[in-house]
Scaffold this motif. Structure first.
Motif, PDB file in Angstrom:
ATOM      1  N   TYR A 125      80.080 -23.771 -17.231  1.00  0.00           N
ATOM      2  CA  TYR A 125      81.289 -23.062 -17.648  1.00  0.00           C
ATOM      3  C   TYR A 125      81.384 -23.003 -19.164  1.00  0.00           C
ATOM      4  CZ  TYR A 125      82.337 -23.955 -12.788  1.00  0.00           C
ATOM      5  OH  TYR A 125      82.253 -24.024 -11.422  1.00  0.00           O
ATOM      6  N   GLY A 126      80.244 -22.849 -19.829  1.00  0.00           N
ATOM      7  CA  GLY A 126      80.243 -22.638 -21.264  1.00  0.00           C
ATOM      8  C   GLY A 126      80.468 -23.889 -22.097  1.00  0.00           C
ATOM      9  N   GLU A 169      72.036 -24.505 -19.102  1.00  0.00           N
ATOM     10  CA  GLU A 169      72.971 -23.830 -18.209  1.00  0.00           C
ATOM     11  C   GLU A 169      72.222 -23.085 -17.105  1.00  0.00           C
ATOM     12  OE1 GLU A 169      75.572 -21.363 -20.459  1.00  0.00           O
ATOM     13  OE2 GLU A 169      77.144 -21.484 -18.951  1.00  0.00           O
ATOM     14  N   SER A 170      71.159 -22.370 -17.515  1.00  0.00           N
ATOM     15  CA  SER A 170      70.309 -21.709 -16.531  1.00  0.00           C
ATOM     16  C   SER A 170      68.966 -21.470 -17.198  1.00  0.00           C
ATOM     17  CB  SER A 170      70.919 -20.367 -16.090  1.00  0.00           C
ATOM     18  OG  SER A 170      70.723 -19.387 -17.085  1.00  0.00           O
ATOM     19  N   THR A 188      68.998 -19.332 -20.332  1.00  0.00           N
ATOM     20  CA  THR A 188      69.753 -19.694 -21.535  1.00  0.00           C
ATOM     21  C   THR A 188      69.078 -20.790 -22.352  1.00  0.00           C
ATOM     22  OG1 THR A 188      71.031 -21.364 -20.364  1.00  0.00           O
ATOM     23  CG2 THR A 188      71.960 -19.171 -20.418  1.00  0.00           C
TER      24      THR A 188
END
Lengths: 264, 653
Positions: free
Chosen positions: B33-34, B259-260, B263
């Motif tokens: 979520y950033g 994050e993924s 990224t």
């Protein structure tokens, strides 16, 4: 975003009755009636110029029909503005992507939260106290949408730089940010390749399942329409020619004529 | 180096130790979520305890295997330690494995429980379940899309944790005694090697293997609990287990997960790791991106970049290695740090790098030098799954681009008679799971691992890997002959496009050379040397001289190594035509087909081993339009100077 459990198709969420719309002498819609039920995915299909986009514009209050009524959540309305529709929980995406090209993905989706922002302009400008707390709360919702749509990698990228398929996804994200009860998608898969279409289908189905959002979409790709929608409404020359589950519609003679073309 | 004797001889015990001595420091971090979400060592200890109990409640018994599938996620790392705490053996599976590959591993390892990251992985597991009847539970972390999966054996990670806490309350002390029962000699993990040939093999490593090896390397590199690490390489790969688990647990540093997959570059920049590993391919990609972006930059930036990178190439590595550099260059380098190197490293996320490793294959000297000249301490590493990674590491300040450094602490390396590198270390694997034949093939009775690579130690005690052992031959005098190593050295010169070295079973080494038409042609034009075409150009004495100089430089290089001094090139022929895939001399991926060339040019090869000054050649060529023709020529045979090992000091200057 609040998660509702599952999807059970319920009673009508929105009903249009006897809608007729014309621009000068051109009749865009004549006497169209159908309903959109709670938690379903409804597809509106039809050949070019059948009046599909006009229908969406009527539903979200952008066009005002000459006759007919729109009943939403039990209340019948005659004239309303798009912002009123948005306040009542109707969000949409556009056929020709309408994002802020110079702004990042994050800011674009954040703009979808505008109606939910209660703190006054001056506090927001100062980014102080309640404004800051509110911004953080909204950012959290937006981040969940970013996670949901798997667009973390483009969070800070200006959307103008993104490929078309991703822009469509960002636009869906912005519509979701309004936490709509009814989501109108105008050709969400137009111009996409097969893989992008598959991704988009998954997101549409996931939105419908995870959040119980009711969805009305316009689409040309028959494969997509038949696969993901619960019911299909077919328009041709501004008139409704069929309405039912995909299999019924597929077998309907008028629909076959409209698509294969017979002389009118 | 007291790993084996330490009371904390398993990861679950180390976790408890870390929670006690640095409980409030971060242990795991993940961007979600950033935001970077962190867990302290105490929190991780608590989660792992609940998870371990939850797995036991699902029926996990001592010795059972638990498959772990997914991207790098803290919860998956915890699952590994939780499994170990209950006496089970985690088996991480490559997350991009297709269902068939996954079936082999799950079936072969006889996994009882699978912990999967998300719906994608669960779907693959479900597809292979009928073929793996031993699986009785599948645990998933991400609930997304899992709503309609009604299978009773599917459980969410959160539910397992909740059940685990209840189990822990109902069975007080069960967890602690299970942890206490674990010993350093137990199998800690099973890693399936991807195996380019044949089926994957399950490498069994014990806690001692991993912990002692990780601790030794960490001590040599002076790693501390303050390191920042980004875990982005597959969890099923042995390196990730060492860097992101074993070393994190032994030194207490925090491991962050991106994050993924998409990224990683952004996350790298935000995190600014101090300790970093990447295969050469990744360093190469980053460099290419930098170069492309610099070409798009404005001219001032471009000029500055090129000027200061030139300076860095000249003095940057010398500064890192602590050699003397003139005061003016020092000043300029300092200025470059402010204007170019600093901002560039910041953009790449390399500002805080204290130690970076690369391994897996040879890294191009240009790429290696680029990062080193920026001031990054990037080093080559030699290791493999069967030895818990570390065999050799380049020592600080002694970086030579063509060696992999000196043996890691407690690692013994010896070279077999046929040149193969053999290794004995605390990290040597126990056996391949259910594959005794393969175990016997790669591990000797007395515990030496056959690496399959040929190499030798240079004068400074650095290991040099030269070729795959099976490609290495011998000269009649007994000297080592590593054709690829010599050819690669030759091809490093811009004038030489292709080279084929001969020498196996011969008295000395000889070579065929293909010149690079563009480079040599350019050079010839500048010199006013007339030529009609490729064949014509190759016949010029001046060209022969140029090639001779290149070969003599290689010879001087080879002479510096006692082992390779015998394989200096004595005679050579510059071929009148390019070796070509259309003629069957190269593969389509432009690798020389050694045997085919040997047969086709047998007369010319014999001439190389005679006293002849020239040799006639008739070569069949296939023209672009498919017609075949014959090229006749008389080729000169060149002689190159060779050097006695004693000459090298003079030559190397």
């Amino acid at each position: 975003m609040t998660q509702q459990s599952g999807r059970k198709i319920g009673g009508p969420l929105l009903k249009v009755q006897g809608i007729s719309l014309s621009f000068g002498g051109v009749k865009a819609l004549s006497d169209v009636s159908f309903e959109i039920r709670q938690h379903e995915i409804l597809a509106i299909i039809g050949p070019n110029g059948a009046g599909k986009s006009s229908m969406l514009n009527v539903i979200n209050g952008f066009y005002h029909p000459q006759s007919g009524t729109v009943t939403y959540k039990g209340a019948t309305r005659k004239q309303m503005q798009p912002h009123e529709a948005a306040e009542q929980g109707i969000a949409r995406t556009f056929q020709n992507i309408a994002l802020f090209k110079g702004m990042s993905t994050l800011d674009n989706i954040m703009s979808g939260r505008l109606l939910k922002m209660k703190v006054n302009f001056f506090l927001q400008a100062l980014y102080w106290g309640p404004a800051q707390r509110e911004e953080i709360a909204h950012r959290e919702v937006v981040e969940r949408i970013i996670d949901f749509l798997e667009i973390q990698a483009i969070r800070k990228t200006p959307v103008g730089k993104l490929p078309y398929g991703l822009q469509k996804r960002v636009e869906l994200g912005r519509a979701l940010a309004a936490e709509p009860d009814l989501l109108l998608l105008d050709e969400p898969m137009a111009g996409m390749n097969v893989e992008e279409k598959e991704d988009m289908c998954r997101f549409v189905l996931d939105v419908n399942e995870e959040f119980g959002t009711t969805i009305a979409l316009i689409e040309h790709d028959m494969g997509v329409v038949m696969d993901i929608s619960d019911r299909v409404v077919v328009l041709d020359y501004g008139r409704k020619i069929a309405d039912g589950v995909p299999d019924e519609v597929r077998a309907n003679k008028d629909v076959i004529d409209a698509y294969l073309g017979v002389s009118h | 180096m007291t790993g084996a004797a330490s009371p904390n001889d398993t990861f679950p015990k180390l976790l408890r130790h870390n929670a006690a001595v640095r409980g409030a420091r971060p242990a795991s971090r993940e961007k979600e979520y950033g935001i970077w979400q962190s867990w302290t060592w105490s929190e991780v200890c608590d989660e792992v305890r609940a998870l371990s109990c939850g797995l036991v409640a699902l029926g996990l018994k001592r010795g059972d295997r638990v498959a772990i599938v997914g991207d790098n996620r803290p919860r998956l790392y915890w699952s590994m330690v939780a499994t170990q705490a209950a006496g089970g053996v985690p088996v991480p599976v490559y997350q991009d494995a297709v269902a068939d590959e996954m079936k082999f591993v799950l079936d072969h390892a006889e996994a009882r429980i699978v912990v999967a990251e998300d719906q994608e992985q669960v779907d693959k597991v479900l597809a292979v379940m009928p073929a793996c009847p031993r699986i009785n539970s599948v645990v998933f972390i991400d609930k997304r899309g899992m709503r309609h999966y009604g299978q009773p054996f599917l459980k969410s990670f959160d539910a397992v944790i909740a059940d685990g806490r209840a189990y822990d309350q109902a069975h007080p002390g069960a967890y602690d005694s299970a942890v206490a029962e674990g010993k350093g000699g137990d199998i800690a993990i099973m890693l399936y090697t991807s195996g380019t040939t044949g089926t994957p093999k399950g490498v069994m490593l014990t806690f001692d293997n991993l912990i002692v090896t990780a601790r030794n390397a960490a001590e040599r590199e002076r790693l501390t609990e303050a390191e920042e690490v980004l875990a982005y390489l597959p969890m099923a790969w042995v390196g990730d287990n060492i860097f992101s688990l074993a070393q994190a647990y032994t030194t207490g540093f925090c491991v962050s997960c991106p994050e993924s997959g998409a990224t990683v570059m952004t996350d790298l920049r935000e995190l600014g790791p101090t300790y970093f590993f990447a295969p050469p391919r990744i360093f190469e990609n980053i460099l290419t991106q930098v170069m492309i972006r610099m070409e798009d930059a404005g001219w001032i930036k471009r000029r500055m970049f090129h000027y200061f990178m030139g300076l860095a190439r000249r003095v940057g590595t010398a500064l890192i290695d602590g050699k003397t550099v003139s005061a003016v260059d020092r000043l300029l380098h300092w200025l470059g740090g402010i204007l170019v190197y600093g901002p560039l490293k910041n953009t790449l996320g390399f500002s805080r790098i204290r130690l970076a490793y690369t391994a897996g294959e040879a890294i191009g000297p240009d790429i290696f030098d680029f990062y080193r000249s920026l001031g990054m301490n990037i080093k080559q590493l030699y290791g493999m799954t069967e030895t818990s990674v570390f065999i050799c590491i380049q020592p600080d300040g002694e970086i030579k681009p063509d060696t992999v450094g000196t043996p890691a602490p407690e690692v013994e390396v010896k070279i077999a008679d046929d040149g193969e590198v053999l290794v004995k270390s605390p990290g040597v694997f126990q056996a391949y799971y259910k594959n005794d034949g393969a175990t016997r093939d790669s591990k000797t009775e007395d515990g030496w691992v056959r690496t399959g690579d040929a190499g030798f130690f240079d004068a400074d005690g650095h290991l040099k890997i030269i070729d795959r052992a099976k490609d290495v031959g011998k000269l009649t005098g007994g000297g080592l002959f590593a054709p690829k190593f010599i050819e690669n050295k030759l091809k490093f010169f811009p004038f030489i496009k292709e080279a084929v070295a001969f020498g196996n079973g011969r008295d000395y080494v000889a070579a065929f050379i293909n010149i690079d038409l563009e480079a040599v042609g350019n050079w010839a034009e500048r010199r006013g040397i007339p030529y009609g075409g490729y064949g014509d150009l190759t016949a010029h004495d001046e060209v022969y001289d140029q090639i001779r100089q290149c070969i003599e430089k290689v010879n001087a290089d080879l002479a510096a190594d006692e082992k390779l001094a015998a394989s200096q090139i004595r005679r050579f022929i510059v071929l009148h035509k390019e070796l070509d895939a259309d003629d069957g001399e190269l593969t389509r991926t432009r690798k020389v087909r050694r045997r085919f060339v040997g047969e086709r040019y047998d007369r010319q090869i014999e001439a190389l081993y005679s006293t002849a000054k020239t040799v006639d050649i008739e070569a069949q060529v296939t023209f672009e339009d498919g017609r075949k023709g014959v090229l006749r020529a008389n080729l000169k045979i060149g002689d190159a100077r060779t050097f006695a090992p004693a000459d090298t000091a003079r030559k190397a200057s």
